[in-house]
Design a protein around this motif. Structure first.
Motif, PDB file in Angstrom:
ATOM      1  N   LEU A   1       0.809  -1.219   0.000  1.00  0.00           N
ATOM      2  CA  LEU A   1       0.000   0.000   0.000  1.00  0.00           C
ATOM      3  C   LEU A   1       0.839   1.266   0.000  1.00  0.00           C
ATOM      4  N   VAL A   2       2.109   1.147   0.402  1.00  0.00           N
ATOM      5  CA  VAL A   2       2.970   2.337   0.441  1.00  0.00           C
ATOM      6  C   VAL A   2       4.056   2.293  -0.627  1.00  0.00           C
ATOM      7  N   MET A   3       3.989   1.308  -1.516  1.00  0.00           N
ATOM      8  CA  MET A   3       4.965   1.211  -2.595  1.00  0.00           C
ATOM      9  C   MET A   3       4.721   2.296  -3.645  1.00  0.00           C
ATOM     10  N   SER A   4       5.762   2.615  -4.377  1.00  0.00           N
ATOM     11  CA  SER A   4       5.611   3.507  -5.518  1.00  0.00           C
ATOM     12  C   SER A   4       4.928   2.733  -6.643  1.00  0.00           C
ATOM     13  N   ASP A   5       4.414   3.429  -7.638  1.00  0.00           N
ATOM     14  CA  ASP A   5       3.748   2.765  -8.756  1.00  0.00           C
ATOM     15  C   ASP A   5       4.696   1.816  -9.473  1.00  0.00           C
ATOM     16  N   GLU A   6       5.954   2.202  -9.564  1.00  0.00           N
ATOM     17  CA  GLU A   6       6.947   1.358 -10.230  1.00  0.00           C
ATOM     18  C   GLU A   6       7.182   0.068  -9.448  1.00  0.00           C
ATOM     19  N   GLU A   7       7.282   0.190  -8.118  1.00  0.00           N
ATOM     20  CA  GLU A   7       7.484  -0.981  -7.276  1.00  0.00           C
ATOM     21  C   GLU A   7       6.257  -1.898  -7.309  1.00  0.00           C
ATOM     22  N   LYS A   8       5.071  -1.298  -7.308  1.00  0.00           N
ATOM     23  CA  LYS A   8       3.847  -2.092  -7.363  1.00  0.00           C
ATOM     24  C   LYS A   8       3.786  -2.914  -8.643  1.00  0.00           C
ATOM     25  N   GLU A   9       4.176  -2.294  -9.750  1.00  0.00           N
ATOM     26  CA  GLU A   9       4.146  -2.994 -11.035  1.00  0.00           C
ATOM     27  C   GLU A   9       5.113  -4.175 -11.033  1.00  0.00           C
ATOM     28  N   GLU A  10       6.281  -3.962 -10.429  1.00  0.00           N
ATOM     29  CA  GLU A  10       7.293  -5.021 -10.369  1.00  0.00           C
ATOM     30  C   GLU A  10       6.803  -6.203  -9.540  1.00  0.00           C
TER      31      GLU A  10
END
Length: 299
Positions: free
Chosen positions: A199-208
């Protein structure tokens, strides 16, 4: 033949009695959660509805603050509430994993037995309230990647546990199944919300991580489906769950993810699984089954 039939019937009765007494302990006696309502005493020999208990006078309690919530049923008896018991009611499943349950005087009856309190308590649904519990596991390893062994020279299984904010107990990171939602989807969602920093990840991290999660959570195995010995249970509303084991064998997927308590959890960590562990509700029973299956898989 008569002796054999008697023996079979005896075994069935004893198995049913054992199930009642081992899966129906935490929801009997004491003060009902988030209230000052004390349950009516239910001795072991009075749990079964078939046991006569003329003195049984459980208090009727439904928390008023949940009335009108989108996830909660209306009160029974209203003209706008005609539930389809033991069936799929619109998007809400009122089907029990325990099989058909009785309807007594218009109210669903707890399939395991008396709890000392009637009404809906703080649960959203009359009858079964469905949840999903992901049991995410890995083998305990050193930084070098080598497995850690116990005193008996066996690998140590670890699981992700969250600390509940309401009771302070350690538990599996599960939650309620939304209407129309697949149970597997609930398990994945709850793990992401309660045990990771998703929930606190960046959009890039979430995608990964989204792709890794998608692949990892395709391999779940059902380890339990049924009644949960939950303190919120009443005579007319109870918790049931489907528990899945998602195992990260080499610790490279979820085992490498930074855990982060979120949603209703106030803590999260990897915990060594042992046969003597004590967890929230029936979670320890579920974990012990996972531990047995994982150890057996190594033989």
């Amino acid at each position: 033949m008569i002796k054999l039939t008697f023996y079979v019937l005896f075994c069935v009765v004893m198995t049913k009695s054992f199930t009642m007494l081992t899966t129906h302990l935490k929801c009997r006696g004491g003060i009902y959660p988030r209230s000052k309502i004390e349950r009516f005493p239910v001795p072991d020999d009075k749990v079964d509805w078939s046991s006569e208990y003329k003195q049984y006078q459980p208090p009727d309690y439904t928390e008023s603050s949940i009335n009108g919530k989108p996830w909660a049923d209306p009160n029974i008896g209203g003209s706008n509430f005609q539930p389809k018991w033991n069936d799929v009611d619109g998007k809400v499943s009122r089907v029990s994993h325990m099989g058909p349950y009785r309807i007594t005087n218009g109210y669903p009856q707890n399939p395991i037995g008396r709890t000392g309190i009637c009404g809906r308590g703080i649960l959203g649904r009359w009858g079964p309230n469905h949840a999903a519990d992901p049991v995410v596991t890995r083998w305990k390893r050193l930084e070098s990647g080598k497995m850690v062994l116990d005193r008996d020279n066996k690998p140590i299984l670890q699981f992700v546990a969250i600390k509940r904010g309401d009771t302070g107990e350690w538990a599996l990171p599960g939650g309620m199944v939304d209407p129309g939602e697949k149970v597997t989807a609930t398990a994945i969602r709850e793990f992401q919300e309660e045990a990771t920093n998703f929930l606190v990840m960046s959009d890039e991290e979430k995608e990964e991580w989204a792709q890794k999660f998608h692949e990892f959570f395709k391999e779940g195995e059902i380890v339990y489906k049924g009644y949960v010995d939950d303190r919120r249970n009443t005579d007319n509303a109870w918790m049931e769950t489907v528990a899945y084991n998602f195992h990260d064998d080499n610790g490279s997927i979820v085992g490498a993810l930074k855990l982060h308590a979120g949603d209703d959890a106030v803590g999260v960590r990897w915990v060594d699984a042992t046969p003597y562990i004590s967890l929230y509700a029936s979670h320890d029973t579920i974990l012990k089954e996972v531990l047995k299956q994982r150890i057996d898989s190594l033989r």
